[in-house]
Design a protein around this motif. Structure first.
Motif, PDB file in Angstrom:
ATOM      1  N   GLY A 249      -6.328 -10.579 -29.391  1.00  0.00           N
ATOM      2  CA  GLY A 249      -6.498 -11.925 -29.953  1.00  0.00           C
ATOM      3  C   GLY A 249      -7.860 -12.186 -30.541  1.00  0.00           C
ATOM      4  N   TYR A 250      -8.707 -11.143 -30.552  1.00  0.00           N
ATOM      5  CA  TYR A 250     -10.040 -11.289 -31.133  1.00  0.00           C
ATOM      6  C   TYR A 250      -9.917 -11.186 -32.651  1.00  0.00           C
ATOM      7  CZ  TYR A 250     -15.074 -10.416 -31.722  1.00  0.00           C
ATOM      8  OH  TYR A 250     -16.400 -10.488 -32.081  1.00  0.00           O
ATOM      9  N   GLY A 251     -10.718 -11.973 -33.365  1.00  0.00           N
ATOM     10  CA  GLY A 251     -10.720 -11.856 -34.831  1.00  0.00           C
ATOM     11  C   GLY A 251      -9.656 -12.712 -35.482  1.00  0.00           C
ATOM     12  N   MET A 252      -8.758 -12.058 -36.211  1.00  0.00           N
ATOM     13  CA  MET A 252      -7.765 -12.782 -37.001  1.00  0.00           C
ATOM     14  C   MET A 252      -6.977 -13.806 -36.185  1.00  0.00           C
ATOM     15  SD  MET A 252      -7.480 -12.268 -40.238  1.00  0.00           S
ATOM     16  CE  MET A 252      -7.063 -10.818 -41.211  1.00  0.00           C
ATOM     17  N   GLN A 253      -6.712 -13.523 -34.906  1.00  0.00           N
ATOM     18  CA  GLN A 253      -5.937 -14.469 -34.093  1.00  0.00           C
ATOM     19  C   GLN A 253      -6.799 -15.632 -33.576  1.00  0.00           C
ATOM     20  OE1 GLN A 253      -2.950 -13.078 -31.170  1.00  0.00           O
ATOM     21  NE2 GLN A 253      -3.149 -11.045 -32.036  1.00  0.00           N
ATOM     22  N   GLY A 254      -8.112 -15.587 -33.808  1.00  0.00           N
ATOM     23  CA  GLY A 254      -8.931 -16.753 -33.492  1.00  0.00           C
ATOM     24  C   GLY A 254      -9.953 -16.595 -32.395  1.00  0.00           C
ATOM     25  N   GLY A 255      -9.846 -15.535 -31.593  1.00  0.00           N
ATOM     26  CA  GLY A 255     -10.813 -15.344 -30.510  1.00  0.00           C
ATOM     27  C   GLY A 255     -12.162 -14.896 -31.051  1.00  0.00           C
ATOM     28  N   ALA A 257     -16.513 -13.871 -29.816  1.00  0.00           N
ATOM     29  CA  ALA A 257     -17.167 -13.134 -28.733  1.00  0.00           C
ATOM     30  C   ALA A 257     -17.329 -13.968 -27.467  1.00  0.00           C
ATOM     31  CB  ALA A 257     -18.508 -12.583 -29.204  1.00  0.00           C
ATOM     32  N   ARG A 258     -17.717 -15.247 -27.614  1.00  0.00           N
ATOM     33  CA  ARG A 258     -17.937 -16.018 -26.380  1.00  0.00           C
ATOM     34  C   ARG A 258     -16.613 -16.248 -25.629  1.00  0.00           C
ATOM     35  NH1 ARG A 258     -18.366 -20.028 -30.212  1.00  0.00           N
ATOM     36  NH2 ARG A 258     -16.652 -21.516 -30.035  1.00  0.00           N
ATOM     37  N   VAL A 273     -11.731  -4.958 -25.692  1.00  0.00           N
ATOM     38  CA  VAL A 273     -11.279  -6.038 -26.567  1.00  0.00           C
ATOM     39  C   VAL A 273     -10.616  -5.429 -27.798  1.00  0.00           C
ATOM     40  CG1 VAL A 273     -12.005  -8.063 -27.878  1.00  0.00           C
ATOM     41  CG2 VAL A 273     -13.194  -7.454 -25.746  1.00  0.00           C
ATOM     42  N   ALA A 274      -9.411  -5.917 -28.096  1.00  0.00           N
ATOM     43  CA  ALA A 274      -8.650  -5.359 -29.215  1.00  0.00           C
ATOM     44  C   ALA A 274      -8.820  -6.192 -30.467  1.00  0.00           C
ATOM     45  CB  ALA A 274      -7.169  -5.296 -28.853  1.00  0.00           C
ATOM     46  N   SER A 275      -8.960  -5.499 -31.582  1.00  0.00           N
ATOM     47  CA  SER A 275      -8.917  -6.183 -32.858  1.00  0.00           C
ATOM     48  C   SER A 275      -8.142  -5.299 -33.829  1.00  0.00           C
ATOM     49  CB  SER A 275     -10.318  -6.442 -33.378  1.00  0.00           C
ATOM     50  OG  SER A 275     -10.223  -7.165 -34.583  1.00  0.00           O
ATOM     51  N   SER A 276      -7.266  -5.903 -34.596  1.00  0.00           N
ATOM     52  CA  SER A 276      -6.460  -5.118 -35.520  1.00  0.00           C
ATOM     53  C   SER A 276      -6.762  -5.524 -36.947  1.00  0.00           C
ATOM     54  CB  SER A 276      -4.969  -5.325 -35.233  1.00  0.00           C
ATOM     55  OG  SER A 276      -4.688  -5.060 -33.881  1.00  0.00           O
ATOM     56  N   ARG A 277      -6.164  -6.640 -37.361  1.00  0.00           N
ATOM     57  CA  ARG A 277      -6.199  -7.013 -38.772  1.00  0.00           C
ATOM     58  C   ARG A 277      -7.609  -7.213 -39.304  1.00  0.00           C
ATOM     59  NH1 ARG A 277      -1.837 -11.708 -38.304  1.00  0.00           N
ATOM     60  NH2 ARG A 277      -2.425 -11.520 -36.111  1.00  0.00           N
ATOM     61  N   THR A 310     -23.675  -8.299 -27.204  1.00  0.00           N
ATOM     62  CA  THR A 310     -24.521  -9.460 -26.945  1.00  0.00           C
ATOM     63  C   THR A 310     -23.962 -10.281 -25.779  1.00  0.00           C
ATOM     64  OG1 THR A 310     -25.117  -9.553 -29.268  1.00  0.00           O
ATOM     65  CG2 THR A 310     -25.548 -11.539 -27.974  1.00  0.00           C
ATOM     66  N   VAL A 311     -22.668 -10.590 -25.834  1.00  0.00           N
ATOM     67  CA  VAL A 311     -22.124 -11.444 -24.759  1.00  0.00           C
ATOM     68  C   VAL A 311     -21.991 -10.716 -23.429  1.00  0.00           C
ATOM     69  CG1 VAL A 311     -20.909 -13.022 -26.314  1.00  0.00           C
ATOM     70  CG2 VAL A 311     -19.653 -11.102 -25.301  1.00  0.00           C
ATOM     71  N   ARG A 312     -21.900  -9.380 -23.460  1.00  0.00           N
ATOM     72  CA  ARG A 312     -21.788  -8.694 -22.162  1.00  0.00           C
ATOM     73  C   ARG A 312     -23.146  -8.155 -21.699  1.00  0.00           C
ATOM     74  NH1 ARG A 312     -19.621  -2.749 -21.983  1.00  0.00           N
ATOM     75  NH2 ARG A 312     -20.656  -1.841 -23.781  1.00  0.00           N
TER      76      ARG A 312
END
Lengths: 315, 315
Positions: A249-255, A257-258, A273-277, A310-312
């Protein structure tokens, strides 16, 4: 254990990112599609060929900075058996390049059938005197709606072959709460699945024949918890200290880093953390020209690495 | 609509049976495996070839008395892309012989991914100027743990292509109750899924572009409810008058004819009962010799037809 392998690869790259290889044929660069159709005509074979070139080029561009890929089965099945041939090829190519491969099939079925899925995606199949590996991923996403007896045959294969699974707890899509947030026995269903996942890890480690003294930090059953629901993600992290998280859900789906920060433990570990599109199609956003799709993917992956580190607290 | 097609085929054969084509390579007749290995060596191609001959022979032996087949995806995936090629071939052969094909993949994912699954298994894919059908089944089993937005893209394809789906409500396996029987909002989760299924049928029929005045008796969303849980089956039937039931668990899993009786409505319609191993491997129980595996399957299917028609009052 495979969860330890994943942890090690994340550490080696200093990058808790898994790139979703969800190649939607319609969205591929035009020059790849044209090239494929010139070679194979307007066929599924052509479409699968375009996906193969796309995947190999991306893997080449990412393998030194990204520890893992997650092929989404639907986009390969969409291209019929030609697509499945390219799926097997993609898994094998990613392995050659040292990447961890998580098969995102979200399989879930009765025991005997789950055993077949486990052999298909994580194990091997006996034909005559030979054992043959059909797909050979390192991990599989599973849907546990059918309960324990659907999980245990997979965990037995995981234990034998040093593989692992990720159980869907709280998914990243808009209507995930419709079922997953329902209260059961004084907790939301997603949390129940989280607790069951820790129990399944323990059962598998204690219960099966081979040694259980491998001293892993994380159990062989991880959970899926979406970046789009940081509150639930944070609750899951608190309740499941030994569980590794796959965070889509990171990136295109709206999630952002924070939103994923709560998935990491106090050492900044325990999640990928997964990112596809937003990586696969980064060239569209960058407007750099489709010929540079892999360069754009690499730049997007580097930005994501930077944001996550950065966040971790691991810059 | 595809649910109407299924109903019609059941009526034509006077048989509410769907044969699960779950060909576990290890369990196939030895002469088929031997023949395949002689031709292709100890390879997945050989294993897939043996499955192909097995399936074609069974379809030939059953197509005039059984209205539908249900290939279980795991057993094809287990043979890699060779298995998927035989899956496509099996679907196409069953169609040639006039059978309804329910793809038992239990798929469930976020919206964009589910759309790809829908194109893969029920729809078509655009390559250049051509639309190509990857697998082309008539119906798909789906896992709705991700909620509405995972279902609606599939239902849109169903509506366009006259297909249908079956949502897992109460599955036939021993531990299905662990999650499915949990109480949510004053009803068990399996019943919640049943009610949602009726709602999804209605949303799809009312909401999408094409005509909704097809006057079907059953909605395009069916449910899966196991023969091994007759009490729950009976409750679901009572609550879901417009819903078609897929009833697994008959035969080898322990369900008998009187257990499935509650799945039928007062006219003896509205359900199809699945049996896999007790038909596919009937020759083992009959001890008739493996060469007659198809004859034994036909005899088992005729007994099952007789038993089911007795309990549904259609002898």
């Amino acid at each position: 254990m495979s969860m330890e392998l994943l942890r090690q690869k994340i550490e080696d790259c200093n990058n808790p990112t898994i790139v979703g290889l969800d190649p939607d044929y319609q969205k591929l660069p035009e020059f790849l599609k044209k090239q494929a159709i010139e070679k194979y005509g307007e066929t599924l074979e052509a479409a699968a060929f375009a996906v193969q070139i796309f995947n190999h080029t991306l893997i080449d561009a990412l393998c030194d900075i990204v520890p893992a890929v997650k092929p989404q089965y639907a986009f390969y099945e969409q291209l019929g058996w030609y697509g499945m041939r390219i799926l097997a090829d993609t898994i094998s190519y990613a392995h050659e390049k040292g990447m961890f491969v998580l098969a995102d099939g979200k399989r879930g079925d009765v025991g005997a059938t789950m055993q077949a899925y486990a052999h298909a995606h994580l194990g091997d199949v006996q034909v005559g005197t030979k054992k043959i590996v059909p797909f050979g991923a390192d991990a599989l996403t599973v849907n546990a709606y059918l309960g324990s007896d659907s999980l245990l045959p997979v965990l037995e294969v995981c234990k034998q072959k040093s593989k692992c699974v990720f159980v869907l707890a709280k998914t990243s899509n808009p209507s995930s709460g419709e079922i997953q947030d329902l209260t059961v026995e004084n907790e939301p269903l997603y949390m129940k699945l989280g607790h069951l996942s820790e129990r399944w890890s323990k059962m598998a480690e204690d219960g099966f024949a081979s040694s259980n003294s491998h001293g892993d930090r994380y159990g062989m059953v991880g959970v899926v918890a979406g970046a789009t629901y940081p509150v639930q993600l944070s609750k899951l992290r608190k309740e499941l200290p030994r569980t590794f998280f796959l965070v889509p859900g990171y990136g295109m789906q709206g999630g952002v880093a924070r939103d994923v920060a709560p998935a990491f433990d106090k050492n900044g570990d325990g999640a990928i953390v997964a990112s596809s599109r937003s990586i696969l199609y980064a060239w569209k956003k960058e407007e750099c020209g489709e010929q540079d799709f892999a360069g754009a993917a690499r730049r997007a992956a580097l930005r994501m690495q930077n944001d996550l580190n950065t966040v971790r607290g691991k810059r």
